[in-house]
Design a protein around this motif. Structure first.
Motif, PDB file in Angstrom:
ATOM      1  N   THR A  91      -6.788 -55.191  11.153  1.00  0.00           N
ATOM      2  CA  THR A  91      -7.769 -55.542   9.996  1.00  0.00           C
ATOM      3  C   THR A  91      -9.127 -54.683  10.028  1.00  0.00           C
ATOM      4  O   THR A  91      -9.443 -54.321   9.156  1.00  0.00           O
ATOM      5  CB  THR A  91      -7.934 -57.047   9.924  1.00  0.00           C
ATOM      6  N   LEU A  92      -9.856 -54.986  11.200  1.00  0.00           N
ATOM      7  CA  LEU A  92     -11.095 -54.242  11.235  1.00  0.00           C
ATOM      8  C   LEU A  92     -10.624 -52.776  11.065  1.00  0.00           C
ATOM      9  O   LEU A  92     -11.733 -52.135  10.377  1.00  0.00           O
ATOM     10  CB  LEU A  92     -11.677 -54.687  12.654  1.00  0.00           C
ATOM     11  N   ARG A  93      -9.842 -51.999  11.761  1.00  0.00           N
ATOM     12  CA  ARG A  93      -9.747 -50.610  11.618  1.00  0.00           C
ATOM     13  C   ARG A  93      -9.513 -50.425   9.990  1.00  0.00           C
ATOM     14  O   ARG A  93     -10.036 -49.224   9.841  1.00  0.00           O
ATOM     15  CB  ARG A  93      -8.280 -50.287  12.707  1.00  0.00           C
ATOM     16  N   ARG A  94      -8.725 -51.074   9.343  1.00  0.00           N
ATOM     17  CA  ARG A  94      -8.460 -51.133   7.993  1.00  0.00           C
ATOM     18  C   ARG A  94      -9.836 -50.961   7.256  1.00  0.00           C
ATOM     19  O   ARG A  94     -10.148 -50.162   6.251  1.00  0.00           O
ATOM     20  CB  ARG A  94      -7.411 -51.881   7.407  1.00  0.00           C
ATOM     21  N   ARG A  95     -10.230 -52.040   7.357  1.00  0.00           N
ATOM     22  CA  ARG A  95     -11.642 -52.542   6.695  1.00  0.00           C
ATOM     23  C   ARG A  95     -12.752 -51.311   6.766  1.00  0.00           C
ATOM     24  O   ARG A  95     -13.454 -50.757   5.938  1.00  0.00           O
ATOM     25  CB  ARG A  95     -12.262 -53.865   7.154  1.00  0.00           C
ATOM     26  N   LEU A  96     -12.840 -50.736   8.183  1.00  0.00           N
ATOM     27  CA  LEU A  96     -13.618 -49.587   8.611  1.00  0.00           C
ATOM     28  C   LEU A  96     -13.303 -48.274   7.780  1.00  0.00           C
ATOM     29  O   LEU A  96     -14.038 -47.425   7.009  1.00  0.00           O
ATOM     30  CB  LEU A  96     -13.733 -49.573  10.026  1.00  0.00           C
ATOM     31  N   ALA A  97     -12.024 -48.094   7.754  1.00  0.00           N
ATOM     32  CA  ALA A  97     -11.350 -46.975   7.018  1.00  0.00           C
ATOM     33  C   ALA A  97     -11.770 -47.008   5.614  1.00  0.00           C
ATOM     34  O   ALA A  97     -12.138 -45.933   4.906  1.00  0.00           O
ATOM     35  CB  ALA A  97      -9.922 -46.905   7.098  1.00  0.00           C
ATOM     36  N   GLN A  98     -11.774 -48.066   4.896  1.00  0.00           N
ATOM     37  CA  GLN A  98     -12.228 -48.298   3.536  1.00  0.00           C
ATOM     38  C   GLN A  98     -13.669 -47.846   3.353  1.00  0.00           C
ATOM     39  O   GLN A  98     -13.816 -47.551   2.057  1.00  0.00           O
ATOM     40  CB  GLN A  98     -11.929 -49.674   2.934  1.00  0.00           C
ATOM     41  N   GLU A  99     -14.700 -47.975   4.372  1.00  0.00           N
ATOM     42  CA  GLU A  99     -15.949 -47.620   4.322  1.00  0.00           C
ATOM     43  C   GLU A  99     -16.085 -45.882   4.812  1.00  0.00           C
ATOM     44  O   GLU A  99     -17.150 -45.626   4.890  1.00  0.00           O
ATOM     45  CB  GLU A  99     -16.826 -48.549   5.196  1.00  0.00           C
ATOM     46  N   GLY A 100     -14.963 -45.431   5.319  1.00  0.00           N
ATOM     47  CA  GLY A 100     -15.130 -44.116   5.594  1.00  0.00           C
ATOM     48  C   GLY A 100     -15.649 -43.944   7.084  1.00  0.00           C
ATOM     49  O   GLY A 100     -16.243 -42.752   6.985  1.00  0.00           O
ATOM     50  N   VAL A 101     -15.442 -44.987   7.663  1.00  0.00           N
ATOM     51  CA  VAL A 101     -16.101 -44.448   9.139  1.00  0.00           C
ATOM     52  C   VAL A 101     -15.064 -45.180  10.256  1.00  0.00           C
ATOM     53  O   VAL A 101     -14.183 -46.191  10.021  1.00  0.00           O
ATOM     54  CB  VAL A 101     -17.453 -45.362   9.433  1.00  0.00           C
ATOM     55  N   GLY A 102     -14.859 -44.742  11.443  1.00  0.00           N
ATOM     56  CA  GLY A 102     -13.996 -45.024  12.413  1.00  0.00           C
ATOM     57  C   GLY A 102     -14.862 -45.825  13.578  1.00  0.00           C
ATOM     58  O   GLY A 102     -16.048 -45.664  13.668  1.00  0.00           O
ATOM     59  N   TYR A 103     -14.038 -46.819  14.238  1.00  0.00           N
ATOM     60  CA  TYR A 103     -14.857 -47.484  15.349  1.00  0.00           C
ATOM     61  C   TYR A 103     -15.541 -46.890  16.292  1.00  0.00           C
ATOM     62  O   TYR A 103     -16.346 -47.067  16.757  1.00  0.00           O
ATOM     63  CB  TYR A 103     -13.751 -48.572  15.830  1.00  0.00           C
ATOM     64  N   ARG A 104     -14.656 -45.548  17.057  1.00  0.00           N
ATOM     65  CA  ARG A 104     -15.123 -44.930  18.149  1.00  0.00           C
ATOM     66  C   ARG A 104     -16.332 -44.272  17.447  1.00  0.00           C
ATOM     67  O   ARG A 104     -17.586 -44.139  18.383  1.00  0.00           O
ATOM     68  CB  ARG A 104     -14.160 -43.980  18.566  1.00  0.00           C
ATOM     69  N   GLU A 105     -16.597 -43.786  16.301  1.00  0.00           N
ATOM     70  CA  GLU A 105     -17.808 -43.223  15.612  1.00  0.00           C
ATOM     71  C   GLU A 105     -18.829 -44.139  15.775  1.00  0.00           C
ATOM     72  O   GLU A 105     -20.009 -43.699  16.234  1.00  0.00           O
ATOM     73  CB  GLU A 105     -17.309 -42.889  14.238  1.00  0.00           C
ATOM     74  N   LEU A 106     -18.592 -45.545  15.447  1.00  0.00           N
ATOM     75  CA  LEU A 106     -19.755 -46.417  15.605  1.00  0.00           C
ATOM     76  C   LEU A 106     -20.388 -46.367  16.789  1.00  0.00           C
ATOM     77  O   LEU A 106     -21.465 -46.786  17.091  1.00  0.00           O
ATOM     78  CB  LEU A 106     -19.548 -47.803  14.895  1.00  0.00           C
ATOM     79  N   VAL A 107     -19.176 -46.782  17.866  1.00  0.00           N
ATOM     80  CA  VAL A 107     -19.592 -46.854  19.142  1.00  0.00           C
ATOM     81  C   VAL A 107     -20.297 -45.996  19.968  1.00  0.00           C
ATOM     82  O   VAL A 107     -21.324 -45.817  20.454  1.00  0.00           O
ATOM     83  CB  VAL A 107     -18.313 -47.197  20.177  1.00  0.00           C
ATOM     84  N   ASP A 108     -20.220 -44.550  19.360  1.00  0.00           N
ATOM     85  CA  ASP A 108     -20.749 -43.316  19.716  1.00  0.00           C
ATOM     86  C   ASP A 108     -22.174 -43.328  19.263  1.00  0.00           C
ATOM     87  O   ASP A 108     -23.349 -42.781  19.900  1.00  0.00           O
ATOM     88  CB  ASP A 108     -20.003 -42.191  19.330  1.00  0.00           C
TER      89      ASP A 108
END
Length: 308
Positions: free
Chosen positions: A248-265
Protein backbone atom coordinates in the motif's frame (compact mmCIF):
# COMPACT_ATOMS: atom_id res chain seq x y z
CA UNK A 1 -4.98 44.35 7.30
CA UNK A 2 -5.49 40.64 6.80
CA UNK A 3 -2.89 37.97 7.55
CA UNK A 4 -3.27 34.45 6.16
CA UNK A 5 -1.11 31.52 7.32
CA UNK A 6 1.45 30.27 4.80
CA UNK A 7 0.39 26.66 5.40
CA UNK A 8 -2.79 25.37 3.78
CA UNK A 9 -3.59 22.98 6.63
CA UNK A 10 -2.18 21.36 9.77
CA UNK A 11 -0.55 18.29 8.21
CA UNK A 12 2.93 19.82 7.98
CA UNK A 13 6.09 18.30 9.47
CA UNK A 14 6.92 19.47 13.00
CA UNK A 15 9.81 19.56 15.43
CA UNK A 16 9.77 17.15 18.34
CA UNK A 17 9.81 20.19 20.68
CA UNK A 18 6.03 20.39 20.31
CA UNK A 19 5.67 16.84 21.57
CA UNK A 20 8.11 17.63 24.39
CA UNK A 21 5.85 20.48 25.59
CA UNK A 22 2.91 18.09 25.75
CA UNK A 23 4.96 15.49 27.61
CA UNK A 24 6.20 18.05 30.16
CA UNK A 25 2.63 19.06 30.91
CA UNK A 26 1.65 15.40 31.19
CA UNK A 27 4.56 14.65 33.55
CA UNK A 28 3.53 17.52 35.83
CA UNK A 29 0.14 15.83 36.11
CA UNK A 30 1.31 12.30 36.79
CA UNK A 31 1.52 10.93 33.25
CA UNK A 32 5.01 9.61 32.47
CA UNK A 33 6.67 10.17 29.10
CA UNK A 34 6.52 6.56 27.91
CA UNK A 35 2.80 6.42 28.47
CA UNK A 36 2.43 9.82 26.84
CA UNK A 37 4.34 8.63 23.75
CA UNK A 38 2.56 5.28 23.48
CA UNK A 39 1.88 4.37 19.88
CA UNK A 40 4.00 7.14 18.37
CA UNK A 41 7.18 5.15 17.78
CA UNK A 42 9.10 7.82 19.73
CA UNK A 43 11.23 7.33 22.85
CA UNK A 44 11.52 9.80 25.76
CA UNK A 45 15.24 10.17 25.04
CA UNK A 46 14.42 11.62 21.62
CA UNK A 47 12.49 14.55 23.06
CA UNK A 48 15.71 16.46 23.79
CA UNK A 49 17.00 16.26 20.20
CA UNK A 50 16.44 19.76 18.69
CA UNK A 51 16.88 18.46 15.14
CA UNK A 52 14.38 15.63 15.36
CA UNK A 53 11.20 16.00 13.36
CA UNK A 54 7.83 14.30 13.80
CA UNK A 55 4.73 13.97 11.69
CA UNK A 56 1.49 15.74 12.53
CA UNK A 57 -0.03 12.29 13.12
CA UNK A 58 2.59 11.50 15.78
CA UNK A 59 1.90 14.73 17.66
CA UNK A 60 -1.82 14.12 17.28
CA UNK A 61 -1.38 10.70 18.89
CA UNK A 62 0.13 12.39 21.95
CA UNK A 63 -2.73 14.91 22.05
CA UNK A 64 -5.23 12.05 22.04
CA UNK A 65 -3.43 10.37 24.92
CA UNK A 66 -3.46 13.59 26.97
CA UNK A 67 -7.13 14.14 26.34
CA UNK A 68 -8.00 10.54 27.22
CA UNK A 69 -5.92 10.52 30.40
CA UNK A 70 -6.30 14.12 31.61
CA UNK A 71 -9.48 15.41 29.96
CA UNK A 72 -10.11 18.70 28.15
CA UNK A 73 -6.94 20.47 29.28
CA UNK A 74 -6.24 22.34 26.05
CA UNK A 75 -6.49 25.77 27.69
CA UNK A 76 -4.12 24.75 30.46
CA UNK A 77 -1.60 23.34 27.99
CA UNK A 78 -1.82 26.47 25.83
CA UNK A 79 -1.05 28.59 28.88
CA UNK A 80 2.42 27.00 29.07
CA UNK A 81 3.51 28.42 25.68
CA UNK A 82 5.56 31.55 25.02
CA UNK A 83 7.52 32.80 22.02
CA UNK A 84 10.67 31.12 23.34
CA UNK A 85 8.90 27.74 23.16
CA UNK A 86 9.25 27.84 19.37
CA UNK A 87 13.02 28.17 18.92
CA UNK A 88 14.19 30.17 15.88
CA UNK A 89 10.57 30.79 14.86
CA UNK A 90 9.84 32.37 18.23
CA UNK A 91 13.06 34.37 18.14
CA UNK A 92 12.12 35.78 14.72
CA UNK A 93 8.74 36.83 16.13
CA UNK A 94 10.34 38.49 19.16
CA UNK A 95 12.96 40.27 17.01
CA UNK A 96 10.33 41.91 14.80
CA UNK A 97 9.91 45.68 14.89
CA UNK A 98 6.27 45.98 15.95
CA UNK A 99 3.37 43.79 17.05
CA UNK A 100 2.04 43.84 13.48
CA UNK A 101 5.43 42.84 12.08
CA UNK A 102 5.62 40.00 14.61
CA UNK A 103 2.22 38.73 13.51
CA UNK A 104 3.24 38.90 9.85
CA UNK A 105 6.42 36.93 10.60
CA UNK A 106 4.40 34.31 12.48
CA UNK A 107 1.94 33.95 9.59
CA UNK A 108 4.77 33.55 7.07
CA UNK A 109 6.48 30.79 9.05
CA UNK A 110 3.38 29.25 10.66
CA UNK A 111 4.48 25.75 9.65
CA UNK A 112 7.35 26.12 12.12
CA UNK A 113 4.81 26.32 14.94
CA UNK A 114 2.95 23.44 16.59
CA UNK A 115 -0.48 24.70 15.53
CA UNK A 116 -3.35 22.58 14.28
CA UNK A 117 -6.01 25.31 14.35
CA UNK A 118 -4.22 27.76 12.05
CA UNK A 119 -4.77 31.45 12.93
CA UNK A 120 -6.04 34.10 10.50
CA UNK A 121 -5.93 37.75 11.55
CA UNK A 122 -7.73 40.85 10.36
CA UNK A 123 -8.71 44.30 11.59
CA UNK A 124 -12.44 44.60 12.20
CA UNK A 125 -13.26 48.22 13.05
CA UNK A 126 -11.24 49.18 16.12
CA UNK A 127 -10.25 45.61 16.96
CA UNK A 128 -7.86 42.94 15.72
CA UNK A 129 -9.46 39.51 15.50
CA UNK A 130 -7.27 36.42 15.27
CA UNK A 131 -9.63 33.68 14.19
CA UNK A 132 -9.10 29.93 14.69
CA UNK A 133 -11.43 27.62 12.77
CA UNK A 134 -11.59 24.13 14.22
CA UNK A 135 -14.03 22.60 11.75
CA UNK A 136 -11.25 20.84 9.84
CA UNK A 137 -9.76 19.21 12.94
CA UNK A 138 -10.44 15.64 14.07
CA UNK A 139 -13.67 15.76 16.07
CA UNK A 140 -12.40 13.80 19.07
CA UNK A 141 -9.63 16.33 19.84
CA UNK A 142 -11.15 19.41 18.23
CA UNK A 143 -11.90 21.27 21.44
CA UNK A 144 -8.50 20.44 22.92
CA UNK A 145 -6.58 21.68 19.87
CA UNK A 146 -8.77 24.73 19.32
CA UNK A 147 -8.42 25.93 22.91
CA UNK A 148 -4.73 25.05 23.16
CA UNK A 149 -3.75 26.83 19.96
CA UNK A 150 -5.86 29.94 20.59
CA UNK A 151 -4.62 30.27 24.16
CA UNK A 152 -1.02 29.81 22.96
CA UNK A 153 -1.51 32.65 20.46
CA UNK A 154 -2.99 34.85 23.19
CA UNK A 155 -0.04 34.14 25.50
CA UNK A 156 2.54 34.82 22.78
CA UNK A 157 0.83 38.09 21.78
CA UNK A 158 0.62 39.32 25.35
CA UNK A 159 4.27 38.43 25.90
CA UNK A 160 5.51 40.58 23.04
CA UNK A 161 5.29 43.95 24.80
CA UNK A 162 5.31 45.13 28.43
CA UNK A 163 1.85 44.85 29.95
CA UNK A 164 0.64 42.81 26.97
CA UNK A 165 -1.71 43.86 24.19
CA UNK A 166 -4.83 43.13 26.22
CA UNK A 167 -5.73 40.06 24.19
CA UNK A 168 -8.96 38.29 25.17
CA UNK A 169 -9.85 34.72 24.20
CA UNK A 170 -13.37 33.99 23.02
CA UNK A 171 -14.47 30.40 22.28
CA UNK A 172 -17.76 29.56 20.60
CA UNK A 173 -18.48 26.10 19.22
CA UNK A 174 -15.84 25.10 16.68
CA UNK A 175 -14.25 28.53 16.53
CA UNK A 176 -12.04 30.55 18.82
CA UNK A 177 -10.94 34.18 18.53
CA UNK A 178 -8.18 36.19 20.16
CA UNK A 179 -9.25 39.84 20.19
CA UNK A 180 -7.39 43.06 21.08
CA UNK A 181 -7.47 46.76 20.22
CA UNK A 182 -6.05 47.74 16.81
CA UNK A 183 -3.94 50.55 18.27
CA UNK A 184 -1.68 47.86 19.77
CA UNK A 185 -0.40 46.86 16.32
CA UNK A 186 2.08 49.73 16.10
CA UNK A 187 3.65 49.13 19.49
CA UNK A 188 7.43 48.53 19.19
CA UNK A 189 8.81 45.30 20.62
CA UNK A 190 11.44 45.69 23.36
CA UNK A 191 13.50 42.84 21.88
CA UNK A 192 13.37 44.14 18.28
CA UNK A 193 16.61 43.66 16.42
CA UNK A 194 17.13 43.96 12.68
CA UNK A 195 20.24 41.78 12.83
CA UNK A 196 18.56 39.22 15.08
CA UNK A 197 15.56 39.09 12.79
CA UNK A 198 17.74 38.53 9.71
CA UNK A 199 19.58 35.69 11.42
CA UNK A 200 16.42 34.02 12.72
CA UNK A 201 14.60 34.40 9.40
CA UNK A 202 17.53 32.81 7.57
CA UNK A 203 17.33 29.77 9.86
CA UNK A 204 13.55 29.63 9.43
CA UNK A 205 13.82 29.85 5.65
CA UNK A 206 16.34 27.01 5.52
CA UNK A 207 13.95 24.77 7.45
CA UNK A 208 10.73 25.66 5.65
CA UNK A 209 12.34 25.48 2.20
CA UNK A 210 13.44 21.93 2.92
CA UNK A 211 10.11 20.93 4.44
CA UNK A 212 7.99 22.55 1.75
CA UNK A 213 9.95 20.75 -0.97
CA UNK A 214 7.97 17.65 -0.05
CA UNK A 215 4.37 17.67 1.13
CA UNK A 216 1.65 15.14 1.83
CA UNK A 217 2.59 11.49 2.25
CA UNK A 218 6.13 12.00 0.92
CA UNK A 219 6.83 14.51 3.70
CA UNK A 220 5.58 12.11 6.37
CA UNK A 221 7.61 9.25 4.92
CA UNK A 222 10.75 11.41 4.98
CA UNK A 223 10.21 12.08 8.69
CA UNK A 224 9.59 8.42 9.50
CA UNK A 225 12.64 7.39 7.45
CA UNK A 226 14.80 9.87 9.38
CA UNK A 227 13.58 8.44 12.69
CA UNK A 228 14.60 4.92 11.58
CA UNK A 229 17.70 5.71 9.58
CA UNK A 230 20.23 4.07 11.91
CA UNK A 231 18.42 0.77 11.32
CA UNK A 232 18.40 1.30 7.57
CA UNK A 233 14.79 2.58 7.49
CA UNK A 234 13.23 -0.70 6.28
CA UNK A 235 10.15 -0.03 4.18
CA UNK A 236 7.96 -2.51 6.12
CA UNK A 237 8.70 -0.62 9.36
CA UNK A 238 7.75 2.75 7.86
CA UNK A 239 4.62 1.25 6.29
CA UNK A 240 3.63 -0.24 9.65
CA UNK A 241 4.11 3.15 11.34
CA UNK A 242 1.53 4.52 8.89
CA UNK A 243 -0.80 1.58 9.53
CA UNK A 244 -0.31 0.21 6.01
CA UNK A 245 1.27 -2.74 4.25
CA UNK A 246 4.45 -2.28 2.24
CA UNK A 247 2.46 -2.75 -0.95
CA UNK A 248 0.00 0.00 0.00
CA UNK A 249 2.80 2.41 0.85
CA UNK A 250 4.52 1.73 -2.46
CA UNK A 251 1.28 2.33 -4.34
CA UNK A 252 0.42 5.52 -2.46
CA UNK A 253 3.90 6.94 -3.05
CA UNK A 254 3.65 6.09 -6.75
CA UNK A 255 0.46 8.15 -6.87
CA UNK A 256 2.56 11.12 -5.68
CA UNK A 257 5.21 10.38 -8.30
CA UNK A 258 7.99 9.35 -5.94
CA UNK A 259 9.62 6.09 -4.89
CA UNK A 260 10.57 4.93 -1.41
CA UNK A 261 14.28 4.52 -2.17
CA UNK A 262 14.31 8.01 -3.66
CA UNK A 263 13.06 9.43 -0.37
CA UNK A 264 15.59 7.41 1.63
CA UNK A 265 18.36 8.75 -0.61
CA UNK A 266 17.08 12.32 -0.14
CA UNK A 267 17.17 11.94 3.64
CA UNK A 268 20.61 10.37 3.64
CA UNK A 269 22.17 12.94 1.31
CA UNK A 270 20.73 15.91 3.21
CA UNK A 271 21.81 14.47 6.56
CA UNK A 272 25.27 13.69 5.21
CA UNK A 273 25.62 17.27 3.98
CA UNK A 274 24.57 18.63 7.36
CA UNK A 275 26.89 16.34 9.31
CA UNK A 276 29.94 16.94 7.11
CA UNK A 277 29.41 20.71 7.24
CA UNK A 278 30.06 20.75 10.99
CA UNK A 279 33.44 21.80 12.32
CA UNK A 280 34.11 18.52 14.09
CA UNK A 281 34.14 16.06 11.19
CA UNK A 282 32.89 12.57 11.99
CA UNK A 283 34.97 9.53 11.01
CA UNK A 284 33.56 7.96 7.84
CA UNK A 285 32.58 4.77 9.71
CA UNK A 286 30.56 6.76 12.27
CA UNK A 287 28.93 8.81 9.53
CA UNK A 288 27.99 5.65 7.66
CA UNK A 289 26.43 4.17 10.81
CA UNK A 290 24.37 7.30 11.46
CA UNK A 291 23.03 7.14 7.93
CA UNK A 292 22.10 3.48 8.23
CA UNK A 293 24.81 1.98 6.02
CA UNK A 294 26.34 -1.38 6.93
CA UNK A 295 29.84 -0.18 6.12
CA UNK A 296 31.91 2.86 5.23
CA UNK A 297 32.43 1.66 1.61
CA UNK A 298 28.66 1.42 1.16
CA UNK A 299 28.29 5.03 2.26
CA UNK A 300 31.17 6.22 0.04
CA UNK A 301 29.64 4.43 -2.95
CA UNK A 302 26.30 6.18 -2.30
CA UNK A 303 28.00 9.54 -1.88
CA UNK A 304 29.77 9.17 -5.21
CA UNK A 305 26.37 8.50 -6.78
CA UNK A 306 24.85 11.64 -5.14
CA UNK A 307 27.74 13.79 -6.37
CA UNK A 308 27.38 12.71 -10.00
Amino acid sequence: MRLEPAAADWTFTRTVAGVAVLCRYAAAHGLDARRCLSGTGLDPEQLADPDREVTAAQELRVVRTLRRELGEVGLAVGATYSASTFGAFGYAVQSSRTVLDAMATAAHFIDLSFAFALPRAEVAGERVVVEHDGTGLPRDVRRFLLERDAEAVRRVLDGLVPGGVGAVLEVSGDRASVVFEADQLDRPLPDRSAEGLRTAEAVCRDVVDRRRARTGLAADVRVLVTQRLRDGAPMPDVAAALGWTERTLRRRLAQEGVGYRELVDEVRSSMAAALTARRATLPVADLAARLGYASAPAYLHARARWDR
